[in-house]
Design an enzyme around this catalytic site. Structure first.
Site, PDB file in Angstrom:
ATOM      1  N   GLY A 114       8.687 -22.674  15.776  1.00 32.32           N
ATOM      2  CA  GLY A 114       7.842 -23.458  16.673  1.00 32.32           C
ATOM      3  C   GLY A 114       7.283 -24.693  15.999  1.00 32.32           C
ATOM      4  N   VAL A 171       0.697 -16.047  -8.693  1.00 30.62           N
ATOM      5  CA  VAL A 171      -0.329 -17.034  -9.065  1.00 30.62           C
ATOM      6  C   VAL A 171      -1.014 -17.636  -7.826  1.00 30.62           C
ATOM      7  N   LYS A 185       0.838  -1.216   0.000  1.00 37.40           N
ATOM      8  CA  LYS A 185       0.000   0.000   0.000  1.00 37.40           C
ATOM      9  C   LYS A 185       0.866   1.256   0.000  1.00 37.40           C
ATOM     10  N   GLU A 199      -2.800 -14.197 -17.768  1.00 34.43           N
ATOM     11  CA  GLU A 199      -3.727 -14.851 -16.834  1.00 34.43           C
ATOM     12  C   GLU A 199      -4.219 -16.156 -17.470  1.00 34.43           C
ATOM     13  N   ARG A 232      -1.207 -17.971  -3.215  1.00 32.05           N
ATOM     14  CA  ARG A 232      -0.383 -18.300  -2.056  1.00 32.05           C
ATOM     15  C   ARG A 232      -0.864 -19.634  -1.488  1.00 32.05           C
ATOM     16  N   HIS A 265     -23.731  15.467   2.425  1.00 30.99           N
ATOM     17  CA  HIS A 265     -23.564  15.909   1.039  1.00 30.99           C
ATOM     18  C   HIS A 265     -22.511  17.008   0.979  1.00 30.99           C
ATOM     19  N   VAL A 297       1.488 -19.987 -19.464  1.00 29.40           N
ATOM     20  CA  VAL A 297       2.943 -19.898 -19.618  1.00 29.40           C
ATOM     21  C   VAL A 297       3.506 -21.320 -19.649  1.00 29.40           C
ATOM     22  N   ALA A 303      -3.355 -12.465 -13.182  1.00 29.20           N
ATOM     23  CA  ALA A 303      -4.041 -11.169 -13.060  1.00 29.20           C
ATOM     24  C   ALA A 303      -5.013 -11.235 -11.894  1.00 29.20           C
TER      25      ALA A 303
HETATM   26  P1  FAD Z   1       1.405 -14.208   8.034  1.00 33.44           P
HETATM   27  O1  FAD Z   1       1.213 -12.768   7.974  1.00 33.44           O
HETATM   28  O2  FAD Z   1       1.996 -14.908   6.856  1.00 33.44           O
HETATM   29  O3  FAD Z   1       2.291 -14.480   9.322  1.00 33.44           O
HETATM   30  C1  FAD Z   1       2.729 -15.751   9.681  1.00 33.44           C
HETATM   31  C2  FAD Z   1       3.948 -15.600  10.550  1.00 33.44           C
HETATM   32  O4  FAD Z   1       4.262 -16.880  11.104  1.00 33.44           O
HETATM   33  C3  FAD Z   1       5.193 -15.158   9.794  1.00 33.44           C
HETATM   34  O5  FAD Z   1       5.770 -14.086  10.471  1.00 33.44           O
HETATM   35  C4  FAD Z   1       6.095 -16.376   9.820  1.00 33.44           C
HETATM   36  O6  FAD Z   1       7.476 -16.060   9.869  1.00 33.44           O
HETATM   37  C5  FAD Z   1       5.667 -17.046  11.111  1.00 33.44           C
HETATM   38  N1  FAD Z   1       5.918 -18.491  11.141  1.00 33.44           N
HETATM   39  C6  FAD Z   1       5.585 -19.418  10.203  1.00 33.44           C
HETATM   40  N2  FAD Z   1       5.936 -20.652  10.624  1.00 33.44           N
HETATM   41  C7  FAD Z   1       6.502 -20.496  11.842  1.00 33.44           C
HETATM   42  C8  FAD Z   1       7.060 -21.398  12.780  1.00 33.44           C
HETATM   43  N3  FAD Z   1       7.084 -22.713  12.560  1.00 33.44           N
HETATM   44  N4  FAD Z   1       7.571 -20.880  13.909  1.00 33.44           N
HETATM   45  C9  FAD Z   1       7.557 -19.540  14.172  1.00 33.44           C
HETATM   46  N5  FAD Z   1       7.027 -18.642  13.314  1.00 33.44           N
HETATM   47  C10 FAD Z   1       6.501 -19.122  12.174  1.00 33.44           C
HETATM   48  N6  FAD Z   1      -4.391  -8.848   3.007  1.00 33.44           N
HETATM   49  C11 FAD Z   1      -5.290  -7.873   3.263  1.00 33.44           C
HETATM   50  O7  FAD Z   1      -6.245  -8.102   4.014  1.00 33.44           O
HETATM   51  N7  FAD Z   1      -5.153  -6.627   2.720  1.00 33.44           N
HETATM   52  C12 FAD Z   1      -4.130  -6.324   1.891  1.00 33.44           C
HETATM   53  O8  FAD Z   1      -4.039  -5.195   1.412  1.00 33.44           O
HETATM   54  C13 FAD Z   1      -3.181  -7.331   1.591  1.00 33.44           C
HETATM   55  N8  FAD Z   1      -2.138  -7.063   0.783  1.00 33.44           N
HETATM   56  C14 FAD Z   1      -1.217  -8.048   0.537  1.00 33.44           C
HETATM   57  C15 FAD Z   1      -0.161  -7.754  -0.313  1.00 33.44           C
HETATM   58  C16 FAD Z   1       0.795  -8.724  -0.602  1.00 33.44           C
HETATM   59  C17 FAD Z   1       1.927  -8.394  -1.535  1.00 33.44           C
HETATM   60  C18 FAD Z   1       0.696  -9.999   0.020  1.00 33.44           C
HETATM   61  C19 FAD Z   1       1.751 -11.054  -0.232  1.00 33.44           C
HETATM   62  C20 FAD Z   1      -0.341 -10.293   0.874  1.00 33.44           C
HETATM   63  C21 FAD Z   1      -1.322  -9.328   1.128  1.00 33.44           C
HETATM   64  N9  FAD Z   1      -2.419  -9.576   1.959  1.00 33.44           N
HETATM   65  C22 FAD Z   1      -3.347  -8.604   2.195  1.00 33.44           C
HETATM   66  C23 FAD Z   1      -2.607 -10.885   2.604  1.00 33.44           C
HETATM   67  C24 FAD Z   1      -2.129 -10.811   4.069  1.00 33.44           C
HETATM   68  O9  FAD Z   1      -0.794 -10.409   4.097  1.00 33.44           O
HETATM   69  C25 FAD Z   1      -2.313 -12.169   4.729  1.00 33.44           C
HETATM   70  O10 FAD Z   1      -3.650 -12.597   4.589  1.00 33.44           O
HETATM   71  C26 FAD Z   1      -1.967 -12.069   6.208  1.00 33.44           C
HETATM   72  O11 FAD Z   1      -0.642 -11.649   6.397  1.00 33.44           O
HETATM   73  C27 FAD Z   1      -2.176 -13.420   6.883  1.00 33.44           C
HETATM   74  O12 FAD Z   1      -1.849 -13.311   8.219  1.00 33.44           O
HETATM   75  P2  FAD Z   1      -1.299 -14.550   9.057  1.00 33.44           P
HETATM   76  O13 FAD Z   1      -0.997 -14.013  10.398  1.00 33.44           O
HETATM   77  O14 FAD Z   1      -2.217 -15.693   8.914  1.00 33.44           O
HETATM   78  O15 FAD Z   1       0.047 -14.982   8.324  1.00 33.44           O
HETATM   79  P1  NAD Z   2      -4.963 -14.623  -6.582  1.00 34.74           P
HETATM   80  O1  NAD Z   2      -5.607 -15.919  -6.349  1.00 34.74           O
HETATM   81  O2  NAD Z   2      -5.681 -13.373  -6.261  1.00 34.74           O
HETATM   82  O3  NAD Z   2      -4.566 -14.485  -8.125  1.00 34.74           O
HETATM   83  C1  NAD Z   2      -3.774 -15.424  -8.773  1.00 34.74           C
HETATM   84  C2  NAD Z   2      -4.136 -15.400 -10.243  1.00 34.74           C
HETATM   85  O4  NAD Z   2      -3.188 -16.171 -10.935  1.00 34.74           O
HETATM   86  C3  NAD Z   2      -5.511 -16.001 -10.521  1.00 34.74           C
HETATM   87  O5  NAD Z   2      -6.235 -15.147 -11.352  1.00 34.74           O
HETATM   88  C4  NAD Z   2      -5.180 -17.319 -11.198  1.00 34.74           C
HETATM   89  O6  NAD Z   2      -6.140 -17.725 -12.127  1.00 34.74           O
HETATM   90  C5  NAD Z   2      -3.870 -16.982 -11.874  1.00 34.74           C
HETATM   91  N1  NAD Z   2      -3.018 -18.129 -12.149  1.00 34.74           N
HETATM   92  C6  NAD Z   2      -2.807 -19.226 -11.378  1.00 34.74           C
HETATM   93  N2  NAD Z   2      -1.918 -20.041 -11.969  1.00 34.74           N
HETATM   94  C7  NAD Z   2      -1.546 -19.439 -13.120  1.00 34.74           C
HETATM   95  C8  NAD Z   2      -0.631 -19.782 -14.162  1.00 34.74           C
HETATM   96  N3  NAD Z   2       0.080 -20.897 -14.108  1.00 34.74           N
HETATM   97  N4  NAD Z   2      -0.500 -18.931 -15.203  1.00 34.74           N
HETATM   98  C9  NAD Z   2      -1.210 -17.767 -15.256  1.00 34.74           C
HETATM   99  N5  NAD Z   2      -2.097 -17.413 -14.302  1.00 34.74           N
HETATM  100  C10 NAD Z   2      -2.239 -18.222 -13.246  1.00 34.74           C
HETATM  101  O7  NAD Z   2      -3.557 -14.715  -5.838  1.00 34.74           O
HETATM  102  P2  NAD Z   2      -2.429 -13.622  -5.638  1.00 34.74           P
HETATM  103  O8  NAD Z   2      -2.719 -12.426  -6.442  1.00 34.74           O
HETATM  104  O9  NAD Z   2      -1.146 -14.318  -5.795  1.00 34.74           O
HETATM  105  O10 NAD Z   2      -2.609 -13.243  -4.114  1.00 34.74           O
HETATM  106  C11 NAD Z   2      -2.525 -14.272  -3.100  1.00 34.74           C
HETATM  107  C12 NAD Z   2      -3.419 -13.975  -1.949  1.00 34.74           C
HETATM  108  O11 NAD Z   2      -2.939 -12.869  -1.217  1.00 34.74           O
HETATM  109  C13 NAD Z   2      -4.815 -13.624  -2.410  1.00 34.74           C
HETATM  110  O12 NAD Z   2      -5.623 -14.755  -2.253  1.00 34.74           O
HETATM  111  C14 NAD Z   2      -5.277 -12.542  -1.504  1.00 34.74           C
HETATM  112  O13 NAD Z   2      -6.188 -13.065  -0.592  1.00 34.74           O
HETATM  113  C15 NAD Z   2      -4.031 -12.093  -0.753  1.00 34.74           C
HETATM  114  N6  NAD Z   2      -3.813 -10.670  -1.089  1.00 34.74           N
HETATM  115  C16 NAD Z   2      -4.769  -9.783  -0.724  1.00 34.74           C
HETATM  116  C17 NAD Z   2      -4.631  -8.461  -1.061  1.00 34.74           C
HETATM  117  C18 NAD Z   2      -5.698  -7.500  -0.676  1.00 34.74           C
HETATM  118  O14 NAD Z   2      -6.494  -7.824   0.190  1.00 34.74           O
HETATM  119  N7  NAD Z   2      -5.762  -6.308  -1.252  1.00 34.74           N
HETATM  120  C19 NAD Z   2      -3.517  -8.030  -1.773  1.00 34.74           C
HETATM  121  C20 NAD Z   2      -2.582  -8.968  -2.145  1.00 34.74           C
HETATM  122  C21 NAD Z   2      -2.734 -10.291  -1.781  1.00 34.74           C
END
Ligand code: FAD
Ligand code: NAD
Length: 478
Positions: free
Chosen positions: A122, A277, A58, A211, A279, A451, A245, A189
């Site tokens: 852990g 693609v 962000k 995509e 998580r 408004h 791809v 995408a």
């Molecule tokens: P995580 O945030 O992944 O945290 C897990 C933690 O556990 C990590 O710190 C890891 O190191 C630790 N861990 C793992 N295994 C162990 C172990 N065995 N021992 C000790 N520690 C361990 N979501 C939104 O709602 N809004 C957004 O705008 C948004 N933007 C995103 C942008 C990107 C680029 C990405 C990649 C994700 C985004 N997400 C967003 C998704 C969001 O980040 C995740 O849904 C969220 O972080 C999940 O929280 P969590 O606590 O389950 O896991």
């Molecule tokens: P996503 O599921 O949103 O998008 C992945 C896309 O990749 C899909 O459209 C899928 O059809 C496509 N895809 C999968 N395999 C492919 C291939 N081999 N070739 C081409 N296209 C392919 O997943 P993401 O964008 O990687 O994000 C992961 C997760 O992180 C999301 O599920 C989302 O919940 C979280 N996230 C959330 C936010 C937010 O809340 N604003 C921002 C970033 C990430």
């Protein structure tokens, strides 16, 4: 004798750290184990969200949007700027500063609330014990009455495009690019592809998104997804659907990507390629085989609606379990679990979890989409209001998009709201609150909205559900 904790939490992302703070507030003795280390081998709290997810993405989205505004949109306001330039290292430094401020803030909150932070990896053992191995290999066993697994998720990788962290990168790599790629390829995408693709597009990259699916944003309401496709095309995002791809090769400092589309092979050259693609849960090596914890068929830790695993007193929350991978879903599950541990009657309302894509305009949704309701045979009515008819959106020169409200045909209860438009993330939250209170579309229609505000578009969409919109011609309902 070793201390016994009421709760030991594995992971300090939004699921883990929020649960830890809440548990401490409820008077529980809590420890949070985290394996993430910073460059100087100190424990780094905050997980994916704060370090490489929500927050840094962000920060870059906001910086790049300001740059694009100055470059492209100010002339309409009568403002001319002779030359706009972006200083990428300064933009990245601002992002890093925000990340350290927030991650440091969690450390402070842990201290303030009396949460014990333990650095190490852990693993859940039988009988709600947690084995922690630190980065030097020393092992300690924590005795706990309850364990919460909050280990999160990691990016999915695909065989034709292995991450090399130089030319082929994942979302983490896309947050640290030190210069603007001339041509940027993005595989996927989805949410990350669109957000990070937008960042670099705004800064000047030519962005091509490949995509695999034939439909764009299939999880979003179909009308909103269509509107989004039009807007992104106008912004210059080249989104190619049905693109599979099959091969990548790095040569002469470029990535050559070969993909098939409609049975034909195509090749593109990029300076960088982002693989986005999806998580997957980080569920490997998290529990011993006799712990009682199990995985579902997709590798998520198996839990019931209350986030209880199959092992007594062991819970799992956030990205490591089924459901949307969103920070707020993760943290609310964490809160629910510790409240239940503390003896409260807590439950999570999965029907009212909003999702947002932070492009410009933003795309935000809560509840069911029109296509889901059709598939379920539920009778519904819709009300749509375009931002082009919003005085506030026009004043801001930011009037692309719509608000779409969906209500039950018989009871008028709001079933969903889907928005693409300025501040959609904040607007949809109003409807989330309404839905939490079981509101009807008429309840919103009868509410007074200030408004001129963007919120009036939500009001008008609610009015439009029954053909009562004022600032747009009402269409015949389906
Ligand atoms: P995580 O945030 O992944 O945290 C897990 C933690 O556990 C990590 O710190 C890891 O190191 C630790 N861990 C793992 N295994 C162990 C172990 N065995 N021992 C000790 N520690 C361990 N979501 C939104 O709602 N809004 C957004 O705008 C948004 N933007 C995103 C942008 C990107 C680029 C990405 C990649 C994700 C985004 N997400 C967003 C998704 C969001 O980040 C995740 O849904 C969220 O972080 C999940 O929280 P969590 O606590 O389950 O896991
Ligand atoms: P996503 O599921 O949103 O998008 C992945 C896309 O990749 C899909 O459209 C899928 O059809 C496509 N895809 C999968 N395999 C492919 C291939 N081999 N070739 C081409 N296209 C392919 O997943 P993401 O964008 O990687 O994000 C992961 C997760 O992180 C999301 O599920 C989302 O919940 C979280 N996230 C959330 C936010 C937010 O809340 N604003 C921002 C970033 C990430």
């Amino acid at each position: 004798m070793a201390e016994k904790y009421d709760v030991v939490i594995i992971g300090s992302g939004p699921a883990g750290y929020v649960a830890a703070i809440k548990a401490a507030q409820l008077g529980l003795n809590v420890a949070c184990v985290e394996q993430w280390l910073d460059d100087s081998d100190s424990m780094q709290l905050g997980g994916t969200c704060l370090n490489v997810g929500c927050i840094p993405s962000k920060a870059l989205l906001d910086s790049s949007q300001k740059f694009a505004e100055v470059r492209d949109n100010l002339t309409a306001h009568g403002i001319s700027v002779k030359k706009s330039e972006i200083d990428i290292p300064a933009m990245l430094a601002r992002k890093d500063q925000i990340v350290s401020q927030l991650t440091g803030g969690i450390a402070g909150l842990f201290k303030h609330n009396g949460v014990t932070a333990i650095s190490g990896t852990g693993k859940v053992l039988v009988g709600a014990k947690v084995e922690v191995t630190d980065n030097k290999g020393s092992v300690q066993i924590l005795d706990a009455s309850n364990v919460i697994i909050a280990a999160g998720s990691v990016p999915v990788s695909i065989a034709p495009a292995p991450i090399d962290n130089e030319y082929i990168i994942d979302s983490t790599g896309a947050l640290v690019l030190t210069e603007v790629p001339v041509r940027l390829g993005v595989i996927g995408a989805g949410v990350i592809g669109l957000e990070l693709g937008s960042v670099w597009r705004r800064l000047g990259s030519e962005v091509v998104m490949l995509e695999a699916l034939d439909d764009f944003l299939p999880m979003m309401d179909i009308q909103v997804a269509k509107e989004a496709a039009k807007i992104f095309k106008k912004q210059g995002l080249d989104i190619r659907l049905g693109a599979r791809v099959i091969r990548t090769e790095v040569k002469n400092n470029k990535v050559e990507v070969t993909y098939t589309s409609a049975g034909t092979e195509h090749t593109e050259l990029f300076d960088k390629l982002i693989v986005a693609v999806g998580r997957r849960p980080r569920s490997e090596d998290l529990f011993s085989s006799d712990s009682g914890v199990t995985l579902d068929e997709r590798g998520f830790i198996y839990v019931n609606d209350n986030c209880e695993t199959e092992a007594p007193h062991v819970y799992a929350v956030g990205d490591v379990v089924r459901g949307l991978m969103l920070a707020h879903k993760a943290s609310e599950e964490g809160v629910m679990v510790v409240e239940r541990i503390a003896g409260k009657q807590a439950q999570m309302n999965y029907d009212c979890v909003p999702s947002v894509i932070y492009t410009h305009p933003e795309i935000a949704a809560v509840g069911q989409t029109e296509q889901e309701l059709k598939a379920d045979g539920i009778e519904y009515k819709t009300g749509v209001f375009p931002f082009a008819a919003s005085g506030r959106a026009l004043a801001a020169n930011d009037s692309d998009g719509i608000v779409k409200m969906i209500a039950d045909a018989e009871t008028d209860r709001i079933l969903g709201c889907h928005i693409i438009g300025p501040s959609a993330a904040d607007l949809v939250q109003q409807v989330v609150i309404a839905m939490e209170f079981g509101s009807s579309a008429e309840d919103l229609a009868l509410t007074v909205f200030g408004h001129p505000t963007l919120s009036e578009a939500v009001h008008e969409a609610a009015l439009a559900v029954d053909g009562q919109a004022i600032h747009v011609a009402n269409r015949k309902k389906r």
